[in-house]
Design a protein around this motif. Sequence first.
Motif, PDB file in Angstrom:
ATOM      1  N   GLN A  12      51.483 -55.022 -21.806  1.00  0.00           N
ATOM      2  CA  GLN A  12      52.526 -54.627 -22.726  1.00  0.00           C
ATOM      3  C   GLN A  12      53.127 -55.843 -23.414  1.00  0.00           C
ATOM      4  O   GLN A  12      53.544 -56.800 -22.778  1.00  0.00           O
ATOM      5  N   GLY A  13      53.147 -55.798 -24.745  1.00  0.00           N
ATOM      6  CA  GLY A  13      53.710 -56.886 -25.515  1.00  0.00           C
ATOM      7  C   GLY A  13      52.823 -58.112 -25.598  1.00  0.00           C
ATOM      8  O   GLY A  13      53.197 -59.113 -26.171  1.00  0.00           O
ATOM      9  N   PRO A  15      49.414 -60.390 -26.727  1.00  0.00           N
ATOM     10  CA  PRO A  15      48.588 -60.473 -27.929  1.00  0.00           C
ATOM     11  C   PRO A  15      47.292 -59.718 -27.726  1.00  0.00           C
ATOM     12  O   PRO A  15      46.943 -59.353 -26.610  1.00  0.00           O
ATOM     13  N   ASP A 162      45.804 -48.027 -26.789  1.00  0.00           N
ATOM     14  CA  ASP A 162      47.245 -48.335 -26.822  1.00  0.00           C
ATOM     15  C   ASP A 162      47.658 -49.143 -25.601  1.00  0.00           C
ATOM     16  O   ASP A 162      48.502 -50.036 -25.699  1.00  0.00           O
ATOM     17  N   ASP A 167      49.602 -53.705 -29.664  1.00  0.00           N
ATOM     18  CA  ASP A 167      49.977 -54.150 -31.007  1.00  0.00           C
ATOM     19  C   ASP A 167      48.843 -54.012 -32.014  1.00  0.00           C
ATOM     20  O   ASP A 167      48.973 -54.467 -33.150  1.00  0.00           O
ATOM     21  N   SER A 168      47.741 -53.392 -31.596  1.00  0.00           N
ATOM     22  CA  SER A 168      46.569 -53.334 -32.472  1.00  0.00           C
ATOM     23  C   SER A 168      46.779 -52.350 -33.605  1.00  0.00           C
ATOM     24  O   SER A 168      47.504 -51.372 -33.495  1.00  0.00           O
ATOM     25  N   ARG A 169      46.116 -52.625 -34.722  1.00  0.00           N
ATOM     26  CA  ARG A 169      46.123 -51.759 -35.890  1.00  0.00           C
ATOM     27  C   ARG A 169      44.691 -51.652 -36.404  1.00  0.00           C
ATOM     28  O   ARG A 169      43.883 -52.558 -36.173  1.00  0.00           O
TER      29      ARG A 169
END
Length: 216
Positions: A12-13, A15, A162, A167-169
Motif C-alpha cells: 500500500q502506497g 511505487p 489494485d 497507484d497503477s493506471r
Amino acid sequence: MACHILRSDRFQGAPLLKSIFLSYRIADSAFAVTEISKQMAARISRTHVFRDDDSIELGALYADRIRAALEDCETLVAIIGPHWLEAADGHGNRRIDNDRDWVRFEIRTAYERGVPVIPVLLDDTPLPSPGQLPVDIRALAQSQFWNIRHRTLDTDISGLIDRLAPDSRPHAGDSDASTKGIHPTQINRADKGSNVITNNGRDQDVRIGNARRGRL
C-alpha cells in the motif's frame, strides 16, 4: 465475489513494482492467464510483467530467459488451477514431485531469493496443503492467497492489481487499454411484442422473433 484473503500492507502506497513474474501450467489455467497478463500489462506496463509467451523473444534461450526474469522479479504470482497439483508426466508421475519441473523451480527460486509468492486460485481451487507439496515449496501452503473466478474474471483481476500496484493506471499502447469505453454492437431479441431498450448508446441489431427490424 472474490475471496479477498490476500493482505497487501507492504504494497500500500508503494511505487510500482519493478517486475511481476507469472508462473502457471499451460493446460491448467489457459482461460485466465492470458487475461491476467493483458490486464497487468495495461495497468503496470508490459515491460514490468513477465509471462513466457509474451516476454521471451524469438530465438532466445527459454531456460536462460526464465532464470533471468526470476532474478529480476520482485513478486511471483503462482496461478493455480484445478489440475495444477496433480498434473502428471508421461509416466503418470506428478510433475510437482520432479525437482526439474519448471513451476516448482520458479516458486523455489522466488522463495530462495526472499521474493513474495502470491497464490492465485482459479474457480475455487483449494490451496494445496503442506503434505501435498515438496519440502522446498511447502511455504506456499501457508501463503495468503487471492481467488479469481471465471464469472467475475475482470473484477477479480482488477482487484489483484489494485493490491499489487495501488497507484497503477492504464498505459497507452499496452494491451488493449486504449479501447476502453468502446462498446461493441449488440444483438438483442424481443419476443411476443416486448420492448427492446438500448443500454450502451451504440448501434444495436434488434430482432423481434427471428425477423430483423432495423438498427437503433
